[in-house]
Design a protein around this motif. Structure first.
Motif, PDB file in Angstrom:
ATOM      1  N   SER A 160      55.272  43.888  47.399  1.00 53.05           N
ATOM      2  CA  SER A 160      55.577  45.302  47.304  1.00 53.05           C
ATOM      3  C   SER A 160      54.707  46.081  48.289  1.00 53.05           C
ATOM      4  O   SER A 160      53.540  45.769  48.486  1.00 53.05           O
ATOM      5  CB  SER A 160      55.351  45.790  45.887  1.00 53.05           C
ATOM      6  N   TRP A 187      52.389  45.136  32.061  1.00 50.32           N
ATOM      7  CA  TRP A 187      52.186  44.994  33.498  1.00 50.32           C
ATOM      8  C   TRP A 187      53.337  44.263  34.182  1.00 50.32           C
ATOM      9  O   TRP A 187      53.410  44.214  35.413  1.00 50.32           O
ATOM     10  CB  TRP A 187      50.873  44.248  33.786  1.00 50.32           C
ATOM     11  N   ALA A 188      54.232  43.644  33.388  1.00 48.57           N
ATOM     12  CA  ALA A 188      55.360  42.917  33.988  1.00 48.57           C
ATOM     13  C   ALA A 188      56.511  43.859  34.341  1.00 48.57           C
ATOM     14  O   ALA A 188      57.526  43.420  34.863  1.00 48.57           O
ATOM     15  CB  ALA A 188      55.846  41.835  33.032  1.00 48.57           C
ATOM     16  N   ALA A 205      55.974  48.625  38.091  1.00 46.04           N
ATOM     17  CA  ALA A 205      54.588  48.356  38.510  1.00 46.04           C
ATOM     18  C   ALA A 205      54.584  47.671  39.870  1.00 46.04           C
ATOM     19  O   ALA A 205      53.684  47.882  40.689  1.00 46.04           O
ATOM     20  CB  ALA A 205      53.884  47.488  37.475  1.00 46.04           C
ATOM     21  N   LYS A 206      55.623  46.859  40.118  1.00 46.13           N
ATOM     22  CA  LYS A 206      55.736  46.171  41.402  1.00 46.13           C
ATOM     23  C   LYS A 206      56.224  47.155  42.478  1.00 46.13           C
ATOM     24  O   LYS A 206      55.666  47.216  43.564  1.00 46.13           O
ATOM     25  CB  LYS A 206      56.696  44.988  41.270  1.00 46.13           C
ATOM     26  N   ASN A 242      53.587  49.327  43.447  1.00 45.73           N
ATOM     27  CA  ASN A 242      52.384  48.576  43.830  1.00 45.73           C
ATOM     28  C   ASN A 242      51.157  49.018  43.032  1.00 45.73           C
ATOM     29  O   ASN A 242      50.086  49.263  43.572  1.00 45.73           O
ATOM     30  CB  ASN A 242      52.136  48.749  45.340  1.00 45.73           C
ATOM     31  N   LEU A 243      51.343  49.147  41.720  1.00 46.93           N
ATOM     32  CA  LEU A 243      50.236  49.607  40.866  1.00 46.93           C
ATOM     33  C   LEU A 243      49.136  48.555  40.838  1.00 46.93           C
ATOM     34  O   LEU A 243      49.401  47.371  40.666  1.00 46.93           O
ATOM     35  CB  LEU A 243      50.727  49.854  39.433  1.00 46.93           C
ATOM     36  N   GLN A 244      47.913  49.013  40.972  1.00 45.24           N
ATOM     37  CA  GLN A 244      46.761  48.119  40.955  1.00 45.24           C
ATOM     38  C   GLN A 244      45.895  48.357  39.730  1.00 45.24           C
ATOM     39  O   GLN A 244      45.131  47.487  39.337  1.00 45.24           O
ATOM     40  CB  GLN A 244      45.905  48.326  42.216  1.00 45.24           C
ATOM     41  N   GLU A 245      46.017  49.564  39.173  1.00 45.58           N
ATOM     42  CA  GLU A 245      45.167  49.901  38.035  1.00 45.58           C
ATOM     43  C   GLU A 245      45.734  51.117  37.320  1.00 45.58           C
ATOM     44  O   GLU A 245      46.587  51.827  37.858  1.00 45.58           O
ATOM     45  CB  GLU A 245      43.742  50.214  38.512  1.00 45.58           C
ATOM     46  N   GLN A 258      50.273  41.812  25.589  1.00 42.34           N
ATOM     47  CA  GLN A 258      51.532  41.064  25.734  1.00 42.34           C
ATOM     48  C   GLN A 258      51.244  39.693  26.312  1.00 42.34           C
ATOM     49  O   GLN A 258      50.468  39.570  27.256  1.00 42.34           O
ATOM     50  CB  GLN A 258      52.496  41.824  26.648  1.00 42.34           C
ATOM     51  N   ILE A 302      52.058  37.176  28.629  1.00 40.69           N
ATOM     52  CA  ILE A 302      52.837  37.109  29.877  1.00 40.69           C
ATOM     53  C   ILE A 302      52.801  35.707  30.468  1.00 40.69           C
ATOM     54  O   ILE A 302      53.778  35.228  31.020  1.00 40.69           O
ATOM     55  CB  ILE A 302      52.274  38.152  30.885  1.00 40.69           C
ATOM     56  N   GLN A 349      40.542  42.213  37.482  1.00 42.08           N
ATOM     57  CA  GLN A 349      41.152  43.555  37.599  1.00 42.08           C
ATOM     58  C   GLN A 349      42.192  43.768  36.502  1.00 42.08           C
ATOM     59  O   GLN A 349      42.014  44.588  35.626  1.00 42.08           O
ATOM     60  CB  GLN A 349      41.773  43.762  38.970  1.00 42.08           C
ATOM     61  N   ASN A 350      43.255  43.000  36.539  1.00 45.45           N
ATOM     62  CA  ASN A 350      44.257  43.012  35.467  1.00 45.45           C
ATOM     63  C   ASN A 350      45.249  41.880  35.708  1.00 45.45           C
ATOM     64  O   ASN A 350      45.227  41.236  36.758  1.00 45.45           O
ATOM     65  CB  ASN A 350      44.974  44.367  35.344  1.00 45.45           C
ATOM     66  N   ILE A 351      46.153  41.699  34.746  1.00 46.31           N
ATOM     67  CA  ILE A 351      47.070  40.548  34.836  1.00 46.31           C
ATOM     68  C   ILE A 351      48.093  40.703  35.951  1.00 46.31           C
ATOM     69  O   ILE A 351      48.599  39.712  36.475  1.00 46.31           O
ATOM     70  CB  ILE A 351      47.741  40.286  33.475  1.00 46.31           C
ATOM     71  N   LYS A 352      48.374  41.936  36.331  1.00 42.36           N
ATOM     72  CA  LYS A 352      49.349  42.121  37.425  1.00 42.36           C
ATOM     73  C   LYS A 352      48.738  41.659  38.755  1.00 42.36           C
ATOM     74  O   LYS A 352      49.299  40.829  39.450  1.00 42.36           O
ATOM     75  CB  LYS A 352      49.788  43.576  37.522  1.00 42.36           C
ATOM     76  N   VAL A 353      47.568  42.219  39.052  1.00 43.92           N
ATOM     77  CA  VAL A 353      46.932  41.935  40.336  1.00 43.92           C
ATOM     78  C   VAL A 353      46.490  40.473  40.433  1.00 43.92           C
ATOM     79  O   VAL A 353      46.694  39.817  41.451  1.00 43.92           O
ATOM     80  CB  VAL A 353      45.724  42.881  40.532  1.00 43.92           C
ATOM     81  N   ILE A 355      50.329  38.015  38.100  1.00 37.11           N
ATOM     82  CA  ILE A 355      51.752  38.227  38.437  1.00 37.11           C
ATOM     83  C   ILE A 355      51.947  38.328  39.954  1.00 37.11           C
ATOM     84  O   ILE A 355      52.812  37.666  40.521  1.00 37.11           O
ATOM     85  CB  ILE A 355      52.307  39.498  37.737  1.00 37.11           C
ATOM     86  N   ASP A 356      51.129  39.140  40.610  1.00 34.43           N
ATOM     87  CA  ASP A 356      51.283  39.344  42.060  1.00 34.43           C
ATOM     88  C   ASP A 356      51.042  38.070  42.861  1.00 34.43           C
ATOM     89  O   ASP A 356      51.477  37.958  44.002  1.00 34.43           O
ATOM     90  CB  ASP A 356      50.307  40.433  42.566  1.00 34.43           C
TER      91      ASP A 356
END
Lengths: 173, 149
Positions: free
Chosen positions: A22, A125-126, A130-131, A134-137, B63, B65, B134-138, B141-142
């Protein structure tokens, strides 16, 4: 020839990787549309707010700093809701929650009497949004003008109000 | 002049010593040790290698994930801790356990510490915290690591 094929393959791979990630949104970019359900389950599109100044507020009930910010946002909403700006008329907040439980999301909305738009796909976060953004926080926000252009990024407190005042023509309560 | 120099050096030494003590104290506050942090890439590798021993993975955040993880609920809640305790009571003390939350940066996460403390108190020997600073996305998932479908 083999070398050439190898280089071409590597380049294709790098190209596809860069496209699959993203893109970071910057000031001046057009904010992509968000179409998510509100508490009642009705889809609300960000693009229906064109011509208004919009604060896209990414938050969640489990994010303490996000929740603490809600009263400050309420004050801004009340103050600038009907104002006239250089590029846009009226101020709206489009709250996007990264909650995954409707009860928790709804609980904060009720507790803080949040009366602006609130949407969520309850995917934590899924969430695809968010993608896209491009959310980072969290907390994270974007201020967009009436044309949908990003004019400020992740400003909070006085800095956020200063950015709103900068484009203010007339404040009608 | 010499006296001023000595005084200045003494002052600097005291400042540095205080700073060092603070760092030692701060690092000692976490319930986990550095070797109990599991790199996300290492956990992901185990999914791709069925021969490798599969850990029991508990989601103690908001959640579940990650692939194969069991949803316990937020570790800050008493109910979640009770639910986890029941599940843990069925496992041997040397069970390969991984916990994760990933809501927020480690310093702001309300869930990881109560759960890690519980694992320590129950005498587990092989439990790890998934390193999602940082978090599960960064951090998961990413990176394209395995998620639940």
């Amino acid at each position: 020839m083999k070398k050439l094929i190898l280089i071409a393959t590597v380049l294709c791979l790098l190209f596809s990787i860069s496209f699959s990630q993203s893109k970071e949104l910057n000031i001046g970019d057009i904010a992509p549309d968000i179409r998510l359900p509100n508490i009642k389950g009705d889809t609300v599109s960000l693009y229906t707010l064109k011509n208004k100044i919009v604060l896209i507020d990414f938050w969640a009930s489990w994010c303490a700093p996000c929740v603490n910010e809600q009263p400050k946002l309420a004050a801004l909403y009340k103050k600038y809701k009907n104002s006239v700006f250089t590029v846009g008329k009226g101020f709206e907040i489009y709250g996007v929650s990264l909650d995954n439980k409707k009860k928790s999301w709804q609980g904060i909305i009720k507790k803080y009497n949040i009366n602006w738009i609130q949407v969520s796909d309850l995917q934590f976060w899924a969430s695809p949004v968010a993608k896209t953004y491009n959310l980072q926080e969290l907390p994270f926000n974007l201020l967009i003008n009436g044309k949908g252009e990003i004019i400020a990024k992740n400003l909070h407190g006085d800095k956020l109000e200063k950015a709103i005042k900068k484009i203010l023509i007339r404040s009608d309560k | 002049m010499k006296k001023i120099k000595i005084n200045l050096l003494s002052f600097l030494a005291i400042v540095l010593l205080t700073f060092a003590i603070q760092i030692i104290n701060a690092s000692g506050q976490e319930p986990w040790k550095a070797n109990q942090l599991l790199a996300p890439a290492d956990l992901n590798k185990t999914f791709n290698n069925p021969k490798s021993p599969q850990p029991v993975i508990y989601s103690i955040g908001f959640q579940a994930i990650i692939k194969n993880s069991i949803d316990i609920g937020p570790g800050r809640d008493k109910e979640s801790l009770k639910k986890l305790k029941l599940q843990l009571s069925k496992l041997p003390k040397d069970a390969n356990i991984v916990i994760y939350c990933g809501c927020c940066p480690f310093n702001a996460c309300p869930n990881i510490r109560p759960v890690f403390n519980l694992l320590n108190e129950m005498g587990f020997k092989n439990h790890k915290l998934l390193n999602l600073p940082q978090n599960i996305k960064v951090d998961w998932i990413d990176k394209g690591f395995a998620i639940k479908k």
